[in-house]
Design a protein around this motif. Structure first.
Motif, PDB file in Angstrom:
ATOM      1  N   SER A 118       0.843  -1.189   0.000  1.00 44.41           N
ATOM      2  CA  SER A 118       0.000   0.000   0.000  1.00 44.41           C
ATOM      3  C   SER A 118       0.877   1.237   0.000  1.00 44.41           C
ATOM      4  CB  SER A 118      -0.929   0.006   1.228  1.00 44.41           C
ATOM      5  OG  SER A 118      -0.166   0.037   2.421  1.00 44.41           O
ATOM      6  N   GLY A 119       0.246   2.398  -0.173  1.00 48.61           N
ATOM      7  CA  GLY A 119       1.000   3.640  -0.174  1.00 48.61           C
ATOM      8  C   GLY A 119       0.201   4.741  -0.843  1.00 48.61           C
ATOM      9  N   THR A 120       0.894   5.727  -1.379  1.00 45.33           N
ATOM     10  CA  THR A 120       0.244   6.813  -2.106  1.00 45.33           C
ATOM     11  C   THR A 120       0.617   6.717  -3.585  1.00 45.33           C
ATOM     12  OG1 THR A 120       2.089   8.242  -1.435  1.00 45.33           O
ATOM     13  CG2 THR A 120       0.053   8.365  -0.130  1.00 45.33           C
ATOM     14  N   MET A 121       1.877   7.040  -3.905  1.00 45.55           N
ATOM     15  CA  MET A 121       2.421   6.818  -5.250  1.00 45.55           C
ATOM     16  C   MET A 121       3.832   6.283  -5.063  1.00 45.55           C
ATOM     17  SD  MET A 121       2.819   9.394  -8.507  1.00 45.55           S
ATOM     18  CE  MET A 121       1.060   9.488  -8.784  1.00 45.55           C
ATOM     19  N   ARG A 122       4.104   5.154  -5.663  1.00 43.96           N
ATOM     20  CA  ARG A 122       5.360   4.459  -5.401  1.00 43.96           C
ATOM     21  C   ARG A 122       6.016   4.023  -6.709  1.00 43.96           C
ATOM     22  NH1 ARG A 122       6.817   1.070  -0.935  1.00 43.96           N
ATOM     23  NH2 ARG A 122       4.686   1.313  -0.124  1.00 43.96           N
ATOM     24  N   VAL A 123       7.324   4.250  -6.824  1.00 49.04           N
ATOM     25  CA  VAL A 123       8.085   3.682  -7.931  1.00 49.04           C
ATOM     26  C   VAL A 123       8.403   2.239  -7.575  1.00 49.04           C
ATOM     27  CG1 VAL A 123      10.218   3.795  -9.275  1.00 49.04           C
ATOM     28  CG2 VAL A 123       9.069   5.902  -8.569  1.00 49.04           C
ATOM     29  N   ALA A 124       8.117   1.336  -8.475  1.00 51.10           N
ATOM     30  CA  ALA A 124       8.309  -0.080  -8.196  1.00 51.10           C
ATOM     31  C   ALA A 124       9.767  -0.399  -7.897  1.00 51.10           C
ATOM     32  CB  ALA A 124       7.819  -0.910  -9.376  1.00 51.10           C
ATOM     33  N   ARG A 125       9.967  -1.397  -7.047  1.00 52.79           N
ATOM     34  CA  ARG A 125      11.320  -1.811  -6.677  1.00 52.79           C
ATOM     35  C   ARG A 125      12.058  -2.384  -7.883  1.00 52.79           C
ATOM     36  NH1 ARG A 125      13.098  -6.755  -5.467  1.00 52.79           N
ATOM     37  NH2 ARG A 125      10.953  -7.557  -5.349  1.00 52.79           N
ATOM     38  N   ARG A 126      11.366  -3.176  -8.703  1.00 54.12           N
ATOM     39  CA  ARG A 126      12.016  -3.804  -9.835  1.00 54.12           C
ATOM     40  C   ARG A 126      11.833  -2.930 -11.069  1.00 54.12           C
ATOM     41  NH1 ARG A 126      10.814 -10.179  -9.887  1.00 54.12           N
ATOM     42  NH2 ARG A 126      12.726 -10.087 -11.124  1.00 54.12           N
ATOM     43  N   GLN A 127      12.950  -2.665 -11.743  1.00 50.80           N
ATOM     44  CA  GLN A 127      12.880  -1.865 -12.960  1.00 50.80           C
ATOM     45  C   GLN A 127      13.403  -2.695 -14.131  1.00 50.80           C
ATOM     46  OE1 GLN A 127      14.570   1.993 -11.558  1.00 50.80           O
ATOM     47  NE2 GLN A 127      12.460   2.652 -11.415  1.00 50.80           N
TER      48      GLN A 127
ATOM     49  N   THR B 222      10.293   1.900 -16.028  1.00 48.58           N
ATOM     50  CA  THR B 222       9.905   2.442 -14.724  1.00 48.58           C
ATOM     51  C   THR B 222       8.425   2.238 -14.468  1.00 48.58           C
ATOM     52  OG1 THR B 222      11.598   4.167 -15.036  1.00 48.58           O
ATOM     53  CG2 THR B 222      10.022   4.478 -13.226  1.00 48.58           C
ATOM     54  N   PRO B 223       8.051   1.216 -13.694  1.00 46.18           N
ATOM     55  CA  PRO B 223       6.661   1.080 -13.286  1.00 46.18           C
ATOM     56  C   PRO B 223       6.368   1.961 -12.067  1.00 46.18           C
ATOM     57  CG  PRO B 223       7.842  -1.042 -13.315  1.00 46.18           C
ATOM     58  CD  PRO B 223       8.847   0.056 -13.314  1.00 46.18           C
ATOM     59  N   VAL B 224       5.224   2.616 -12.084  1.00 46.08           N
ATOM     60  CA  VAL B 224       4.803   3.485 -10.983  1.00 46.08           C
ATOM     61  C   VAL B 224       3.402   3.057 -10.554  1.00 46.08           C
ATOM     62  CG1 VAL B 224       4.316   5.853 -10.256  1.00 46.08           C
ATOM     63  CG2 VAL B 224       6.175   5.392 -11.883  1.00 46.08           C
TER      64      VAL B 224
END
Length: 242
Positions: free
Chosen positions: A139-148, A168-170
């Protein structure tokens, strides 16, 4: 769209089993199957085709008991382990395993094709999606995915021959579903489309495209429903194997 009215007669005993029906992709496959009157069964022994809508490791475990069966795998196991055929554009043959296309990879591959893009070098990909495409429990607000660049969809896209410079997945948790994927690089395309809201595609199994050319560079933006689109692809493939 899945189209079978008047095209062929389904065996009255043919059934589709969905493993992971309570999950979001599994529930979407079931919803579409019921809407299109494709018979479902909870019994694997009765099933002509099995759709796996489980996470990766449970998907691998399920596949271990399905040798020689017709399978459409949405877990990613078939694609990662190379144990079957990639489902996008496949020539279906009964008794084989098919890896269903992922939402980001499908948006990139299908979007580039539909916009008639001629790619002249590495491309940059950014994908912004709602909470339903986040990992379970996150969960969160807006997060850049750990895996790129090590994201599994990179390998799926690269298998087409496309070179990826960045990926870059967001995740935007303020919206539930829908995905906007932007692809840019050197190349040419057929300009088309206008600015759009991803809400326009939610619940549909197609794509929205906005394609622009600026000198030697192209910019393609693809809107897709990250649940309905892959679920519809899985159902199309499953129906062709029944």
């Amino acid at each position: 769209m899945l189209s079978h009215g008047g095209q062929r007669t389904m065996n009255s005993r043919a059934r589709l089993a969905i493993l992971g029906r309570s999950g979001r992709i599994g529930a979407e496959i079931a919803r579409l199957a019921e809407a299109r009157k494709i018979p479902l069964t909870p019994d694997l022994d009765e099933a002509s085709v099995v759709a796996i809508a489980l996470p990766l490791e449970p998907g691998r475990q399920a596949l271990a008991g399905l040798a020689g069966r017709s399978v459409v795998d949405c877990s990613g196991a078939v694609k990662r382990d190379g144990t079957g055929v990639y489902g996008l554009g496949a020539d279906p043959q009964r008794g084989r395993w098919y890896g269903n296309p992922g939402c980001i990879a499908g948006a990139v591959i299908t979007g580039l094709r539909d916009a008639e893009v001629r790619v002249g070098g590495p491309v940059h990909i950014t994908a912004v999606g709602g909470a339903s495409y986040a990992p379970r429990g996150q969960s969160g607000t807006m997060r850049v995915a750990r895996r790129q660049l090590d994201h599994p969809h990179v390998a799926e896209i690269a298998a087409t021959g496309l070179e990826i410079a960045s990926f870059t997945p967001v995740i935007c948790y303020g919206t539930d579903r829908g995905l906007v994927v932007s692809i840019s690089g050197i190349g040419s395309l057929v300009p088309q489309g206008d600015a759009f809201d991803v809400a326009d595609i939610v619940g549909l199994d197609g794509l929205i495209l906005r394609a622009r050319q600026d000198g030697d560079h192209f910019a393609l933006t693809v809107g897709i429903d990250n649940l309905t689109w892959p679920a519809s692809r899985a159902l199309e493939l499953a129906y062709s194997l029944i």
